[in-house]
Design an enzyme around this catalytic site. Structure first.
Site, mmCIF file in Angstrom:
data_model
loop_
_atom_site.group_PDB
_atom_site.id
_atom_site.type_symbol
_atom_site.label_atom_id
_atom_site.label_comp_id
_atom_site.label_asym_id
_atom_site.label_seq_id
_atom_site.Cartn_x
_atom_site.Cartn_y
_atom_site.Cartn_z
ATOM 1 N N HIS A 1 -21.679 -24.568 -5.113
ATOM 2 C CA HIS A 1 -21.665 -23.294 -5.874
ATOM 3 C C HIS A 1 -22.934 -22.465 -5.642
ATOM 4 O O HIS A 1 -23.496 -21.899 -6.573
ATOM 5 C CB HIS A 1 -21.455 -23.544 -7.369
ATOM 6 N N ASP B 1 -22.337 -29.694 -8.715
ATOM 7 C CA ASP B 1 -20.900 -29.960 -8.908
ATOM 8 C C ASP B 1 -20.112 -29.335 -7.760
ATOM 9 O O ASP B 1 -20.586 -28.436 -7.070
ATOM 10 C CB ASP B 1 -20.417 -29.385 -10.245
ATOM 11 N N GLU B 2 -18.907 -29.837 -7.582
ATOM 12 C CA GLU B 2 -17.923 -29.236 -6.670
ATOM 13 C C GLU B 2 -18.522 -28.843 -5.320
ATOM 14 O O GLU B 2 -18.469 -27.685 -4.905
ATOM 15 C CB GLU B 2 -17.258 -28.031 -7.355
ATOM 16 N N VAL B 3 -19.106 -29.829 -4.659
ATOM 17 C CA VAL B 3 -19.709 -29.587 -3.336
ATOM 18 C C VAL B 3 -18.586 -29.661 -2.289
ATOM 19 O O VAL B 3 -18.419 -30.646 -1.582
ATOM 20 C CB VAL B 3 -20.854 -30.591 -3.050
ATOM 21 N N TYR B 4 -17.810 -28.575 -2.259
ATOM 22 C CA TYR B 4 -16.629 -28.530 -1.391
ATOM 23 C C TYR B 4 -17.019 -28.599 0.089
ATOM 24 O O TYR B 4 -18.087 -28.120 0.475
ATOM 25 C CB TYR B 4 -15.848 -27.229 -1.621
#
Length: 479
Positions: A94, A150-153
């Site tokens: 993010h 968070d959410e380390v795509y």
């Protein structure tokens, strides 16, 4: 009924990556938060922080970032009411507000994912450390920082990562842990007494042994987030117990009071968020004594990410926030808890869509007038007459695409449609102007523009097209 939320802080999350409140409004909100029992703010500045030097390009362009003086005044206001301010600075996933800038494109993990930092480039770590340095220096009494993560795509999909993963024993889990550990150690080196919080989701699938061996134990305090009204209590308890078993016994919870229903939700449903907190109370009641719950962050997301649309604005979510806090204090959302909410805010209902004023002034509920206008206009925009205007009998029967193309229409029926559409447009315009006037008192002009374009534009555009098309067609049919 569950026991009340155990000791520990109750933080309200201020997500400033969309609709950043004017500072005067923030002061009023902080005063209200204090009355509601809040003892800390988790502030996600994103591009509203006044970054300097080479990082100046990170500052918002839609509206000015907060000034140094404004940020210090926010901290003073919080401190005067016994609230700790904890900045949240994303350091891995993010990072859209950073990596969207062309000079920093080369620091992305993969070109098409704007949010994830390449963990192999030393320049990336230097960048996040400089961001953190500037934020820490702007908070003279800082004791705790949240590093996101968070959410380390798409992690592991970049060329550098593929090379690294090709070595024996290397995994995406280790890649994640090594970057976070590097950042956390650098923070401890620079500020030895700093507490470090981080989101937990990237660690949920990891084994206890992997976490034990990661080097993170003793460095970070994971914050487990779940915003759903039907949160799985057993699963959440076992996750927290796993983290504790790995040596991370200082833990946090994160619930939600707004911004987690859908990406474009406009009006908050209090009951949905109260239900989330009732589930969290069951979790807290089931934990072993080894776990030290440091507190809960009640998140209020303003966008799902930097490049998505606005979620609900803060004023429409204040009844939800007050209700969630009372639920934690009472251990249930009892009649007593509801009465405390309605009395504190001076309204008749905990649901913003049903509330009526029980006090004349705005002092109890800062932003109440804007909340009422949003509810009113949202109800109008959602009405079938407006949203499905092009599907009504008259439009489909006497002003279809076939009629428009040939400009062969029944003038009297077409003018009936025109008059109806014009009436709706006039009504909407009047309400939108009242809303704009109120919104710019609390938010930057850019927020009002975005909100109106996002919510009102899609409904008014078809009505405007029809009125213009009817005028063109009728000219061809009437002398």
């Amino acid at each position: 009924m569950s026991p009340p939320w155990p000791k520990g802080k109750k933080l309200v999350h201020l997500d400033l990556k969309g609709a950043p409140p004017r500072v005067e409004y923030l002061h009023k909100l902080i005063e209200l938060f204090s009355k509601l029992g809040v003892d800390g703010l988790l502030v996600e500045y994103e591009d509203m922080f006044p970054y300097e030097g080479e990082l100046r390009l990170l500052q918002a362009t839609a509206q000015p970032a907060y000034s140094r003086e404004e940020l210090l005044s926010i901290q003073e206001s919080a401190k005067a009411r016994g609230m700790e301010v904890i900045p949240l600075v994303q350091t891995f996933g993010h990072m859209e507000f950073v990596l969207k800038h062309r000079p920093l494109w080369h620091l992305r993990e993969v070109p098409h994912c704007v949010g994830t930092l390449n963990p192999h480039k030393e320049e990336g770590v230097k960048l996040v450390m400089e961001m953190l340095r500037q934020v820490v220096e702007m908070h003279p009494e800082l004791r705790t920082v949240h590093i996101g993560a968070d959410e380390v795509y798409t992690l592991g999909e970049g060329e550098d990562s593929k090379l690294w993963l090709a070595s024996t024993g290397h995994s995406v889990e280790q890649l994640f842990l090594s970057h976070v550990t590097k950042v956390a150690k650098a923070i401890k080196e620079a500020w030895p007494d700093m507490n470090i919080l981080m989101w937990d989701d990237m660690m949920r699938g990891m084994s206890q042994d992997t976490l034990k061996a990661s080097g993170l134990v003793g460095l970070v305090q994971p914050m487990l987030w779940d915003y759903t009204p039907n949160l799985d209590v057993d699963k959440t308890v076992s996750l927290l117990e796993k983290y504790c078993g790995a040596g991370m016994s200082d833990l946090w919870a994160a619930s939600s009071f707004k911004g987690s229903t859908s990406v474009h939700t406009c009006v908050t449903c209090t009951q949905r968020h109260v239900d989330n907190h009732l589930q969290w109370l069951k979790v807290a009641a089931s934990l072993s004594s080894a776990i030290n719950m440091r507190g809960m962050a009640l998140t209020g997301w303003q966008r799902y990410d930097h490049l998505s649309v606005l979620c609900e604005l803060l004023p429409v979510a204040l009844p939800s926030l007050a209700s969630c806090l009372q639920t934690l204090i009472h251990g249930e959302f009892s009649a007593e808890a509801q009465r405390k909410v309605t009395e504190t805010l001076g309204v008749s209902s905990v649901e913003v869509e049903a509330m009526e004023r029980t006090s004349a002034g705005e002092s109890l509920f800062p932003g109440r007038k804007l909340a009422e206008l949003i509810v009113e206009i949202n109800s109008l925009l959602d009405s079938e007459d407006l949203r499905f205007f092009e599907s009504n009998m008259f439009v489909r029967g006497w002003f279809s695409p076939y009629h428009r193309q040939r400009k062969m229409v029944n003038p009297s029926n077409s003018m009936h449609i025109h008059n109806q559409a014009s009436l709706y447009l006039d009504t909407l315009q009047e309400k939108v102007e009242a809303l704009r006037k109120e919104m710019v008192n609390l938010y930057p002009d850019s927020t009002a523009e975005e909100w109106i374009e996002e919510h009102v534009g899609p409904v008014t555009a078809p009505l405007q097209r029809i009125t213009e098309a009817i005028q063109d067609c009728v000219k061809e049919m009437v002398p």
